[in-house]
Design an enzyme around this catalytic site. Structure first.
Site, PDB file in Angstrom:
ATOM      1  N   MET A 109       0.842  -1.197   0.000  1.00  0.00           N
ATOM      2  CA  MET A 109       0.000   0.000   0.000  1.00  0.00           C
ATOM      3  C   MET A 109       0.870   1.236   0.000  1.00  0.00           C
ATOM      4  O   MET A 109       1.832   1.337   0.765  1.00  0.00           O
ATOM      5  CB  MET A 109      -0.923  -0.002   1.225  1.00  0.00           C
ATOM      6  N   GLU A 117       4.603   0.680  -5.963  1.00  0.00           N
ATOM      7  CA  GLU A 117       4.193   1.581  -4.879  1.00  0.00           C
ATOM      8  C   GLU A 117       4.895   2.928  -4.995  1.00  0.00           C
ATOM      9  O   GLU A 117       4.309   3.969  -4.676  1.00  0.00           O
ATOM     10  CB  GLU A 117       4.489   0.937  -3.523  1.00  0.00           C
TER      11      GLU A 117
END
Length: 865
Positions: free
Chosen positions: A275, A308
């Site tokens: 994330m 990411e």
């Protein structure tokens, strides 16, 4: 909860009304340690101050918060009754002023589902670790906020934590008088705020970049994991990829990394791959390898790090307005991850992996009944949760690769640079990107976007070859384009068409032409007069997104000479095309397995080989007819053992064949070899049976009744860690016993005591393709339970249960009945939550596809005599 599922219309209305100036968040996490205190969830104190403006003074709105209790609420200095304004998910705000200050003092709950503030207790040493995960909308489980991506604001935070802990957030932190104080962030969306706390093992480094104008950027780097994983943590390689990525993106984006520090945390029981929280990226800790893995695993980790990192610009700096345009960050990050992997790191074969593995995910998703355009129609947060799928990521990235070919790489990157500078710290829609690309490329993006971003489905491209009367040269080569009836759009494709022939024992390309395919039939005039090919490969070099088909001559050539293809990209594309044909029942599953058995050992790309192993397994358990599965398993096990013994000792190919052998072993003599390798009574030269490989060998032993509970307990004693516990749970649930299945079902469906990681492990063990008769009684139970599970559990656990426990492996006599039961549930539950129906529809489609392939095998062999 009635207000938990925020709709797009509500978000738009609130965004038109409110503007947020800043958040101050204060958390007290000292309650994370110590014994569980009686009934109810373990909670922590969360105090939030929100400063915001209202465009229509006197209007009403709401703030988001999911919490067991609210202690106090004040709006503009006036105390409100928590019981009157808070309903469990929302805080109602009446009579707003032009400028407002909301203060919420709440008791928020620690999570065991990987959503919100996840609390993990390491069984190895009893240490407690915390981390947050929010996307798409779980920051409201940690602090009160306006939970939608277009209400950005700066964040300041302070955290009280147990003594001896370190705490991290998006900004730089400092411990002052027992409180961790964090620097204010740039304006960011709520879903990418983050906290991490605990006795993490932390390694530091730094990155320096001097730009052409003489300015210097210094970025502190950090990487952390649980203390128990520290001996396995290769932080140097993580930092190497990080620095290479930062150099690459600075070279191409012309916008300095905007978020100060760059920490990367590898955390336990993580639901995602990673994330993109700015300044504090989180990854699943399985990216720290406890045993020997192939280079494909290191490449996959590097790709994720770069994916990411690309989000720091595509997603964090510039964010989609609502989840309809989720692709504006995920498709770009997926493309940029592969682009940077090839351009900046040692993994220069990244596009082969993309073509073979990533696009397979997209092709499957794009043929499900739930397929959707890359730019999707996202009505609410439940829709958003399920749209983190193969279309948003891999199809979108494939489409962007096509766009780069269409617009030109320089124009594409210049468009990105203008996009960042114009929209920094703001929110965008599709049109904002298309407008800058039109400027830089000079090409009309409207028709391109309509064909590629606003329609669903995948096209098939098939070559048609007509030879001259002598048969030695091409008279005409045509590319035929087809589309599914449900999504009939024919798209413009820029493709390369390659001609191949045998030269000695090598299948090589001797002609290539790039052509624009548009409409149902395109003549490739450039190849007229070329020598007759033995193989025509449409979409050579993987320039477009399509299902590639073969003419009869090409297919015969592949049956005889697939392993002779010298170019690894061409091989990967042919394997991918053959797999799609198998899924579409155009190639019989046993025939695909035969190709893997004959040519798999000649595959040099380890990532492609591991994908072939996965596909062969799926061909066996999903698409092969029931009467042939036992024969197929024996054939695969025989070949896997042959190639395991023949592989270079200690090589990654040897490791891949060992894992594949374990996955297909079922006969007594095959299981006996696995047991002997575990015991050490038999060895294969060069094969180190480390702890992770031991678990890979033990699971099939447990699933086939050759290892009992005591054997699993003994293995856990060797590996009494969090990772070992997950393996143990999976092995226990895999045992072929009605009582075992009943217990596993109860633990997952009737109870919510297991953490998300152990739910996942239990489901994986429960669902064994070799145990179809044992699983048969759970079809009826599944359809009786899923609506309740969806209503009562968190969305992540609901997805895991509904998707994972669907009866995908019915017994031969029950297959049609299972399909009928699925249709009956769908018919009688038309008013069920759309996201729940989508999951069932997708699983139903997979099962129906499997049954069609099995039936085609029966018909095909009957037709052959």
């Amino acid at each position: 909860m009635p207000g938990e599922n925020l709709s797009r219309d509500e978000a738009r209305e609130r965004a038109a009304l409110l503007s947020v100036d800043g958040y101050d968040v204060s958390l007290d996490l000292r309650s994370a340690v110590g014994d569980d205190a009686g009934a109810g969830p373990r909670t922590f104190r969360s105090v939030t101050t929100i400063r915001f403006r209202c465009a229509e003074p006197g209007a009403a709105s709401f703030a988001d918060l999911i919490a067991p209790a609210v202690t106090a609420v004040s709006l503009n200095g006036k105390d409100l009754d928590p019981g009157a304004v808070f309903d469990g998910t929302r805080i109602q705000l009446e009579d707003l002023a032009a400028e407002n200050e909301l203060v919420v003092d709440a008791q928020c709950a620690y999570s065991r589902t990987g959503e919100g503030m996840h609390r993990f207790v390491d069984p190895e040493d009893g240490e407690v670790y915390l981390y947050t995960q929010y996307e798409p909308a779980d920051s409201r489980r940690v602090f009160a906020n306006f939970e939608q991506p277009d209400l950005k604001a700066p964040f300041r935070a302070e955290v009280k934590a147990p003594e001896g802990w370190t705490v991290w957030s998006n900004g730089v932190g400092e411990l002052t008088d027992g409180v961790w104080q964090f620097a204010e962030t740039k304006p960011i969306s709520t879903y990418i705020t983050a906290f991490l706390a605990g006795p993490y093992h932390y390694v530091t480094d730094s990155y320096t970049r001097t730009f052409d104008d003489g300015t210097t950027l210094e970025i502190p780097l950090g990487a952390m994991c649980r203390k128990g994983l520290a001996p396995h943590f290769d932080a140097d390689d993580v930092f190497l990829i990080t620095k290479q990525g930062l150099d690459f993106f600075h070279d191409h984006f012309d916008y300095p990394y905007p978020f100060g520090k760059y920490d990367q945390a590898f955390v336990p029981e993580y639901n995602l791959g990673a994330m993109e929280n700015p300044g504090l990226v989180t990854f699943r800790e399985e990216y720290i390898f406890r045993g020997k893995v192939t280079q494909a695993s290191y490449s996959g980790r590097a790709n994720t790090i770069l994916h990411e990192m690309a989000h720091m610009w595509f997603g964090d700096l510039v964010t989609m307005e609502w989840w309809d345009d989720l692709w504006l960050k995920e498709s770009f990050a997926d493309f940029m991850g592969a682009f940077a992997l090839v351009g900046a790191t040692r993994f220069t074969d990244g596009w082969i992996t993309f073509a073979n593995r990533r696009k397979a995910w997209a092709y499957r998703a794009d043929q499900l009944p739930s397929t959707h355009p890359v730019t999707a129609d996202i009505r609410d947060l439940q829709d958003a949760k399920l749209n983190f799928d193969g279309i948003t990521y891999a199809k979108g990235a494939s489409v962007l690769k096509q766009l780069v070919a269409y617009a030109g790489q320089d124009a594409f990157l210049e468009g990105a640079r203008r996009y960042f500078k114009r929209n920094a710290y703001g929110n965008t829609r599709l049109g904002d990107l298309l407008s800058v690309l039109e400027e830089t490329s000079g090409r009309d993006m409207t028709s391109w976007a309509r064909s590629w971003l606003q329609t669903a489905g995948v096209n098939s491209l098939t070559p048609q070859v007509v030879l001259d009367v002598e048969g030695g040269r091409i008279a005409e080569l045509t590319v035929l384009q087809e589309a599914a009836e449900s999504h009939p759009e024919l798209r413009p494709h820029r493709v390369a068409v390659g001609l191949y022939r045998m030269e000695g024992d090598r299948l090589v390309r001797y002609e290539r032409a790039e052509v624009d395919v548009d409409g149902p039939r395109t003549v490739v005039v450039e190849l007229a007069g070329a020598e007759a090919p033995e193989l025509v490969l449409v979409n050579d070099d993987d320039l477009t997104y399509c299902k590639t088909r073969f003419d009869a001559t090409s297919l015969d050539t592949l049956r005889d000479h697939l392993g002779a293809l010298t170019d690894p990209m061409a091989r990967a594309l042919c394997w991918s095309a053959l797999w799609n044909m198998t899924r579409d029942a155009l190639l019989l599953a046993p025939d695909f397995i035969d190709l893997v058995m004959r040519f798999g050992r000649r595959e040099t790309d380890i990532g492609v080989l591991q994908m072939l192993h996965a596909w062969a397994n799926s061909a066996l358990v999903d698409y092969s007819p029931p009467w042939w599965r036992e024969t197929g398993a024996k054939l695969l096990a025989h070949v896997a053992l042959r190639d395991l013994r023949d592989a270079e000792p200690g090589s990654e190919h040897q490791l891949a064949w060992a894992r594949f052998y374990a996955s297909v072993a079922s006969a007594p003599e095959e299981l006996a070899l696995l047991q002997a390798l575990l015991d050490g009574t038999e060895q294969i030269e060069g094969l180190a049976v480390d702890q992770e490989l031991r678990w890979a060998f033990l699971e099939p032993l447990a699933a086939h009744g050759a290892a009992d509970e005591a054997a699993v307990a003994a293995e856990l004693a060797r590996d009494d860690t969090a990772s070992g516990k997950r393996h143990q749970v999976r092995c226990l649930a895999a045992r072929p016993s009605a009582a075992v299945k009943a217990q596993a079902w109860a633990q997952v469906v009737e109870s919510d005591t297991l953490s998300n990681a152990l739910v996942e492990a239990t489901i994986a063990g429960f669902v064994q393709p070799s145990q179809r008769e044992l699983l048969a009684p759970y079809t009826e139970k599944y359809f009786a339970a899923i609506e309740r599970v969806w209503a009562e559990r968190s969305i992540q656990i609901g997805v895991d249960v509904v998707r994972g426990l669907f009866p995908s492996y019915p017994a031969a006599d029950d297959a049609q009945a299972t399909l009928d039961a699925t249709d009956a549930w769908l018919t009688s539950h038309e008013e069920a939550a759309p996201a729940l129906r989508r999951l069932v529809l997708e699983a139903r489609d997979d099962l129906a596809r499997a049954l069609r392939a099995q039936a085609a095998d029966h018909e095909g062999r009957g037709a052959q005599g």
